[in-house]
Scaffold this motif. Structure first.
Motif, mmCIF file in Angstrom:
data_model
loop_
_atom_site.group_PDB
_atom_site.id
_atom_site.type_symbol
_atom_site.label_atom_id
_atom_site.label_comp_id
_atom_site.label_asym_id
_atom_site.label_seq_id
_atom_site.Cartn_x
_atom_site.Cartn_y
_atom_site.Cartn_z
ATOM 1 N N PRO A 258 42.803 44.371 36.828
ATOM 2 C CA PRO A 258 41.873 45.145 37.657
ATOM 3 C C PRO A 258 42.612 46.001 38.668
ATOM 4 C CG PRO A 258 41.931 42.865 38.366
ATOM 5 C CD PRO A 258 42.738 42.932 37.107
ATOM 6 N N PRO A 259 41.935 46.994 39.235
ATOM 7 C CA PRO A 259 42.581 47.838 40.249
ATOM 8 C C PRO A 259 43.098 47.003 41.411
ATOM 9 C CG PRO A 259 40.478 48.764 39.571
ATOM 10 C CD PRO A 259 40.548 47.399 38.961
ATOM 11 N N LYS A 260 44.221 47.413 41.971
ATOM 12 C CA LYS A 260 44.830 46.653 43.058
ATOM 13 C C LYS A 260 44.391 47.113 44.436
ATOM 14 C CE LYS A 260 49.003 45.580 40.428
ATOM 15 N NZ LYS A 260 50.495 45.683 40.363
ATOM 16 N N ASN A 261 43.586 48.162 44.493
ATOM 17 C CA ASN A 261 43.197 48.716 45.787
ATOM 18 C C ASN A 261 41.918 48.108 46.344
ATOM 19 O OD1 ASN A 261 41.281 49.787 44.101
ATOM 20 N ND2 ASN A 261 41.876 51.935 44.398
ATOM 21 N N GLY A 262 41.397 47.076 45.651
ATOM 22 C CA GLY A 262 40.200 46.416 46.163
ATOM 23 C C GLY A 262 38.909 47.115 45.821
ATOM 24 N N ALA A 264 35.783 48.518 43.434
ATOM 25 C CA ALA A 264 35.021 47.936 42.334
ATOM 26 C C ALA A 264 35.483 48.526 41.020
ATOM 27 C CB ALA A 264 33.532 48.198 42.535
ATOM 28 N N ALA A 265 35.285 47.752 39.946
ATOM 29 C CA ALA A 265 35.594 48.254 38.615
ATOM 30 C C ALA A 265 34.779 49.497 38.306
ATOM 31 C CB ALA A 265 35.320 47.172 37.579
ATOM 32 N N ASP A 266 33.530 49.512 38.700
ATOM 33 C CA ASP A 266 32.660 50.677 38.641
ATOM 34 C C ASP A 266 31.981 50.789 39.989
ATOM 35 O OD1 ASP A 266 33.005 51.597 35.954
ATOM 36 O OD2 ASP A 266 31.897 49.834 35.286
ATOM 37 N N PRO A 267 31.794 52.000 40.496
ATOM 38 C CA PRO A 267 31.180 52.159 41.811
ATOM 39 C C PRO A 267 29.840 51.445 41.899
ATOM 40 C CG PRO A 267 32.091 54.238 41.048
ATOM 41 C CD PRO A 267 32.204 53.273 39.898
ATOM 42 N N GLY A 268 29.694 50.612 42.931
ATOM 43 C CA GLY A 268 28.432 49.927 43.155
ATOM 44 C C GLY A 268 28.223 48.716 42.284
ATOM 45 N N GLU A 269 29.220 48.359 41.470
ATOM 46 C CA GLU A 269 29.035 47.227 40.573
ATOM 47 C C GLU A 269 29.989 46.090 40.901
ATOM 48 O OE1 GLU A 269 28.832 48.147 36.467
ATOM 49 O OE2 GLU A 269 27.204 49.555 36.680
ATOM 50 N N ALA A 270 30.814 45.713 39.944
ATOM 51 C CA ALA A 270 31.576 44.477 40.055
ATOM 52 C C ALA A 270 32.768 44.615 40.993
ATOM 53 C CB ALA A 270 32.066 44.062 38.673
ATOM 54 N N PRO A 271 33.093 43.578 41.758
ATOM 55 C CA PRO A 271 34.316 43.588 42.536
ATOM 56 C C PRO A 271 35.512 43.555 41.601
ATOM 57 C CG PRO A 271 33.347 41.402 42.547
ATOM 58 C CD PRO A 271 32.351 42.318 41.879
ATOM 59 N N ALA A 272 36.658 43.970 42.099
ATOM 60 C CA ALA A 272 37.833 44.089 41.249
ATOM 61 C C ALA A 272 38.502 42.754 40.981
ATOM 62 C CB ALA A 272 38.832 45.052 41.879
ATOM 63 N N LYS A 273 38.078 41.693 41.632
ATOM 64 C CA LYS A 273 38.712 40.400 41.448
ATOM 65 C C LYS A 273 38.486 39.897 40.028
ATOM 66 C CE LYS A 273 38.954 35.697 43.269
ATOM 67 N NZ LYS A 273 38.424 34.747 44.277
ATOM 68 N N LYS A 274 39.544 39.396 39.430
ATOM 69 C CA LYS A 274 39.474 38.834 38.086
ATOM 70 C C LYS A 274 39.568 37.322 38.190
ATOM 71 C CE LYS A 274 41.818 39.129 33.567
ATOM 72 N NZ LYS A 274 42.999 39.665 32.869
ATOM 73 N N TYR A 275 38.574 36.615 37.638
ATOM 74 C CA TYR A 275 38.498 35.162 37.770
ATOM 75 C C TYR A 275 39.298 34.428 36.696
ATOM 76 C CZ TYR A 275 34.767 36.042 41.123
ATOM 77 O OH TYR A 275 34.054 36.475 42.202
ATOM 78 N N SER A 276 39.363 34.987 35.517
ATOM 79 C CA SER A 276 39.996 34.272 34.407
ATOM 80 C C SER A 276 41.516 34.379 34.483
ATOM 81 C CB SER A 276 39.503 34.829 33.072
ATOM 82 O OG SER A 276 39.723 36.229 33.009
ATOM 83 N N ARG A 277 42.179 33.281 34.179
ATOM 84 C CA ARG A 277 43.640 33.255 34.156
ATOM 85 C C ARG A 277 44.190 33.468 32.754
ATOM 86 N NH1 ARG A 277 45.272 28.202 38.195
ATOM 87 N NH2 ARG A 277 44.283 29.055 40.093
ATOM 88 N N ASP A 278 43.483 32.971 31.776
ATOM 89 C CA ASP A 278 43.955 33.062 30.393
ATOM 90 C C ASP A 278 42.753 33.292 29.487
ATOM 91 O OD1 ASP A 278 45.225 32.954 27.982
ATOM 92 O OD2 ASP A 278 45.760 30.825 28.086
#
Length: 307
Positions: A258-262, A264-278
């Motif tokens: 995901p983007p490192k600048n914090g 959203a993946a799409d404006p107004g939608e999901a935060p850039a944090k990725k939960y899955s490790r594998d």
């Protein structure tokens, strides 16, 4: 003209697979997206038809940005107009979008005979034309759980049916209801054939429980000569959340950061944090399922050609 007589000359669109269950939340959209992307990534042309008014496969799974919210498919059913897919959602992957405008489709199908409309013929002609012009190697249709009339219509047009289910009784009941619609369609001349049932969102370590669920599935398939899919889709909530947040399949998430600048993946939608490790174990499940679907498809086509 009676509905039975209307069904007497049914034909199916070749290599068109309907993924259906009369209960929601059993993985239909996720399975359609995963198989579609996997096949397209390997150089084939794939068409996805999202026939669900929720439009999850269109928006959440595949991230179509310029969706018509089901307008094209609704217009095809009612007026016989050409299907208008969104092209190159992925290289080689086109999508006929689902969404809220499909809410009218059930009413159109229900009142078709009264108003002199033949939505099945409308869809058949439009889908065949699109498949021929687009040169698609595979068509996958995601169906909504609630509208029986639209489901019956889809069963009259497709060549194959896949039924995903979870282990809970509600999902099994939904699969049983779907099986009844399938048998009704076959009795009335539809060319659709059941490819198999898939266990979705299961715990690979719960061997005994999974065996019990597969036993229930075998009971539903009794007398059909069809085996459940050997492949299953494991429970992985973190990857499932990321898949819809970033509009990527588990396979695509393997190499995704995901983007490192914090932002959203799409404006107004999901935060850039990725939960899955594998994401690879879930991606492997879908890859195995895709291979098994293609093997069964090839075997089924050989059997039909030999008739």
């Amino acid at each position: 003209m009676t509905s039975t007589r209307l069904l007497s000359d049914l034909r199916a669109v070749r290599r068109t697979i309907l993924v259906a269950n009369q209960k929601g939340g059993v993985g239909k959209s996720s399975i359609v997206a995963a198989i579609a992307v996997a096949v397209a990534r390997r150089g084939k042309r794939v068409l996805v038809v999202d026939a669900d008014q929720q439009g999850n496969c269109t928006i959440r799974d595949l991230g179509v940005k310029d969706s018509d919210e089901g307008r094209s498919l609704a217009m095809t059913l009612q007026y016989g107009s050409a299907l208008e897919p969104v092209h190159d959602v992925r290289p080689g992957l086109d999508v006929v979008c689902g969404g809220k405008l499909l809410a009218m489709a059930g009413a159109v199908v229900a009142g078709a005979e009264q108003h002199g409309i033949d939505p099945r013929q409308n869809l058949l002609v439009a889908l065949e034309a699109l498949v021929n012009s687009g040169g698609y190697d595979l068509v996958l249709i995601d169906s909504g759980p609630g509208d029986r009339g639209v489901l019956d219509l889809l069963l009259q047009v497709v060549s194959w049916l896949i039924v995903p289910t979870k282990e809970d009784d509600g999902s099994i009941d939904g699969a049983e209801l779907l099986a009844r619609r399938y048998l009704w369609a076959r009795k009335n001349g539809a060319q659709v054939e059941l490819m198999g049932m898939i266990l979705f969102d299961c715990n690979p370590r719960a061997v005994r429980r999974n065996e019990d669920t597969l036993g229930k599935i075998m009971d539903l398939l009794d007398g059909t000569g069809i085996e459940p899919f050997r492949s299953f889709v494991r429970q992985d909530k973190a990857t499932a959340l990321d898949a819809r947040a970033f509009h990527r399949t588990a396979e695509e998430l393997i190499d995704f950061a995901p983007p490192k600048n914090g932002d959203a993946a799409d404006p107004g939608e999901a935060p850039a944090k990725k939960y899955s490790r594998d994401t690879e174990p879930l991606a492997t499940d879908y890859q195995k399922l895709t291979r098994e679907v293609l093997v069964r498809l090839a075997a089924g086509e050989r059997a039909k050609e030999g008739v």
